[in-house]
Design an enzyme around this catalytic site. Structure first.
Site, PDB file in Angstrom:
ATOM      1  N   GLU A  46      17.639  41.754 100.961  1.00  0.00           N
ATOM      2  CA  GLU A  46      18.277  42.752 101.864  1.00  0.00           C
ATOM      3  C   GLU A  46      18.908  42.098 102.769  1.00  0.00           C
ATOM      4  O   GLU A  46      20.002  42.698 103.403  1.00  0.00           O
ATOM      5  CB  GLU A  46      17.274  43.957 102.224  1.00  0.00           C
ATOM      6  CG  GLU A  46      18.025  45.133 102.674  1.00  0.00           C
ATOM      7  CD  GLU A  46      17.278  46.311 103.110  1.00  0.00           C
ATOM      8  OE1 GLU A  46      17.091  46.974 101.948  1.00  0.00           O
ATOM      9  OE2 GLU A  46      16.681  46.495 104.027  1.00  0.00           O
ATOM     10  N   HIS A  78      -0.281  31.705  82.966  1.00  0.00           N
ATOM     11  CA  HIS A  78      -0.236  32.514  81.521  1.00  0.00           C
ATOM     12  C   HIS A  78       0.843  33.136  81.604  1.00  0.00           C
ATOM     13  O   HIS A  78       0.789  34.156  80.773  1.00  0.00           O
ATOM     14  CB  HIS A  78      -1.738  33.234  81.445  1.00  0.00           C
ATOM     15  CG  HIS A  78      -2.865  32.267  81.592  1.00  0.00           C
ATOM     16  ND1 HIS A  78      -3.289  31.508  80.541  1.00  0.00           N
ATOM     17  CD2 HIS A  78      -3.508  31.774  82.660  1.00  0.00           C
ATOM     18  CE1 HIS A  78      -4.323  30.879  81.116  1.00  0.00           C
ATOM     19  NE2 HIS A  78      -4.592  30.774  82.226  1.00  0.00           N
ATOM     20  N   LYS A 118      22.767  54.774  98.161  1.00  0.00           N
ATOM     21  CA  LYS A 118      22.230  56.414  98.614  1.00  0.00           C
ATOM     22  C   LYS A 118      23.469  57.361  98.667  1.00  0.00           C
ATOM     23  O   LYS A 118      23.413  58.592  98.197  1.00  0.00           O
ATOM     24  CB  LYS A 118      21.741  56.320 100.256  1.00  0.00           C
ATOM     25  CG  LYS A 118      20.459  55.525 100.404  1.00  0.00           C
ATOM     26  CD  LYS A 118      20.194  55.588 101.999  1.00  0.00           C
ATOM     27  CE  LYS A 118      18.927  54.784 102.172  1.00  0.00           C
ATOM     28  NZ  LYS A 118      18.438  54.744 103.781  1.00  0.00           N
TER      29      LYS A 118
END
Length: 530
Positions: free
Chosen positions: A324, A353, A457
């Protein structure tokens, strides 16, 4: 296969630095950072030091919002640019400590008696920091309160947290965190929590605390009727750098974590990273190593590999802090640069793994950061093999994985701390906060705004407005069935036909619309559910 010749003992000695005051060591011997790059970057580095000094003095570092950036003052209020801010910091810290003491003593309690559980409602920096600290420093046998989170607007996720709380909302303290008070995800979580308390026949207000901006929407909401307490968020503290504000300190203290030591670790790291000398400044070392690794243009990803279960959420915390802050379309001169460094990670040796296979043999499009924790556990460890403990294996896998990557010319940085403690977590938080600030200056971007988040937004708001129009149209035509293309035409939204399709599918899946399937997914018809 032997290591490349440049990875020698002599090179390690030149590239390994210990910082005893913060119990941290950084090893850059397996990074691509070299003397020539350091020399070429010195002018920009000095600019970064000056910019950081001005920021700490109160310069407007976020011109978009005309805001200062002062998270460093939280750890040393004496540095605040005026007495008013200094007093706000110290008074808020004192108020947090007093409130937590009253909760722990039972002076402040819920309908069922003393508070035993803590529900944190927030998103982004209002959740990631508290989650990381709770996971890193929590202990089931020592925690004063068990912590739960609403960190999304996912109803099923909220139901999961409420199920964990069980039939005990009267002993659950809810902390709602939102600077603006208008963050919809947090607002939704608050309303869902309120409904859960109401269903149990309890007053939400008598179990709730707000952390928000003064006179914000949430601040006003929490006054009528009055919640148990309200604590401030200031416009000079960004969400992703808010862990040492009330946002992180109140939840941590309620959980039982030593926030004085957390603040002390951050303050000690801040002091060290103010030194305008690369060799003595660990954050500057990180920023320069990142710059060389990604060629100053985000050419490689940052993979965080902490070899400690307690640091598992550190990569998630750093995703927001780094991405950000650094992920920006334009630089400070208005030039389109599309900067950024992608961050991901999990923990070792779990990663061996999972994606270590690709890191070693696949695309060489990353640099790794190994985090070593020297202390295995409290007390001694059993031997799982002669003269070998589980912790010995953990270190062996760290060093082995690092060597395997080096053999294939995959570069890495190694950070070493003595133990996971409130002090060391404070150090790590401050270390990366300042490294991000330095790096931003090196590439000439603003680390302290987030226009892309705001754009998302606004786009989400447009979708929800379209849904309101859709539902109104279907209510006005109750009993009638419509295909997607018919709805798009009726709403004069042909360019949003796909969005209307997805809205109808979502509404029908949640039994708010009735769906009559057609010969293909796009031929179905929808109507308001009776």
């Amino acid at each position: 296969m032997s290591l490349p010749s440049k990875y020698t003992w002599e090179n390690f000695q030149r590239s390994y630095t210990e910082f005893p005051s913060i119990n941290l060591a950084i090893d850059l011997s397996r990074s691509s950072l070299n003397a020539a790059h350091l020399q070429s970057m010195e002018p920009l580095l000095q600019k970064a030091f000056r910019a950081m000094a001005e920021l700490e003095k109160g310069a407007i570092a976020n011109p978009d919002e005309k805001r200062m950036v002062g998270h460093y003052w939280l750890r040393n209020p004496a540095l605040a640019p005026n007495v008013s801010i200094r007093n706000e910091i110290t008074e808020t810290l004192a108020a947090i400590k007093k409130f937590a003491a009253q909760v722990h003593s039972g002076e402040i309690k819920g309908a069922s008696g003393p508070f035993k559980r803590l529900l944190i409602i927030g998103i982004g920096g209002s959740a990631l920091g508290p989650q990381f600290v709770a996971s890193a420093l929590g202990h089931a046998r020592r925690d004063r309160m068990k912590v739960h989170f609403f960190d999304n607007t996912d109803p099923d996720g909220m139901d999961k947290a409420l199920a964990e709380i069980g039939n005990d909302p009267g002993a659950t303290l809810t902390v709602v965190i939102s600077k603006s008070g208008g963050t919809k995800e947090t607002r939704n979580g608050m309303l869902e929590a309120r409904a859960a308390y109401t269903k149990a026949g309890l007053s939400f207000e008598k179990h709730a605390v707000a952390i928000t901006g003064v006179n914000s929407e949430l601040d006003r909401y929490a006054q009528n009727p009055a919640w148990l307490a309200r604590f401030p968020m200031w416009d000079w503290v960004g969400g992703r750098t808010s862990e040492t504000s009330a946002v992180g300190l109140l939840p941590a203290l309620l959980q039982g974590i030593d926030i004085d030591q957390l603040l002390a670790g951050a303050a000690a790291c801040d002091e060290l990273t103010r030194v305008a000398d690369y060799q003595k400044n660990p954050s500057a070392q990180l920023a320069l190593a990142w710059h060389k690794a990604v060629n100053g243009i985000g050419a490689k990803d940052m993979v965080i590999l902490p070899y400690k279960d307690r640091l598992e959420l550190f990569s998630r915390y750093l995703q927001q802090l780094v991405m950000e802050s650094i992920g920006k379309e334009k630089d400070l001169d208005g030039k389109v640069v599309n900067q950024g460094i992608a961050v991901y990670g999990n923990k070792g040796s779990t990663d061996q793994h999972a994606y270590i296979q690709q890191l070693r043999d696949g695309l060489n499009n990353f640099f790794a950061t190994f985090i070593e924790v020297r202390k295995d556990r409290e007390g001694s460890s059993m031997e799982v093999e002669p003269s070998t403990t589980s912790g010995d294996y953990l270190l062996g896998f760290l060093l082995g994985t690092r060597e395997a990557l080096t053999q294939n010319n995959r570069e890495s940085i190694t950070l070493t701390i003595d133990e996971v403690s409130p002090f060391s977590i404070g150090v790590l938080i401050a270390l990366y906060e300042r490294a991000v600030g330095f790096y931003a200056t090196l590439v000439n971007i603003n680390a302290y705004h987030q226009p892309g988040v705001e754009a998302g937004k606004k786009a989400a708001g447009a979708v929800l407005e379209l849904q309101l129009q859709l539902l109104k149209y279907l209510r006005d035509h109750a009993g009638e069935k419509f295909k997607i293309t018919q709805l798009a035409t009726a709403l004069n939204a042909a360019e949003q036909t796909e969005t209307i399709f997805r809205l109808c599918e979502h509404l029908s899946a949640n039994q708010r619309l009735s769906k009559t399937s057609g010969v293909n997914p796009f031929d179905s018809q929808y109507q308001l559910k009776n």
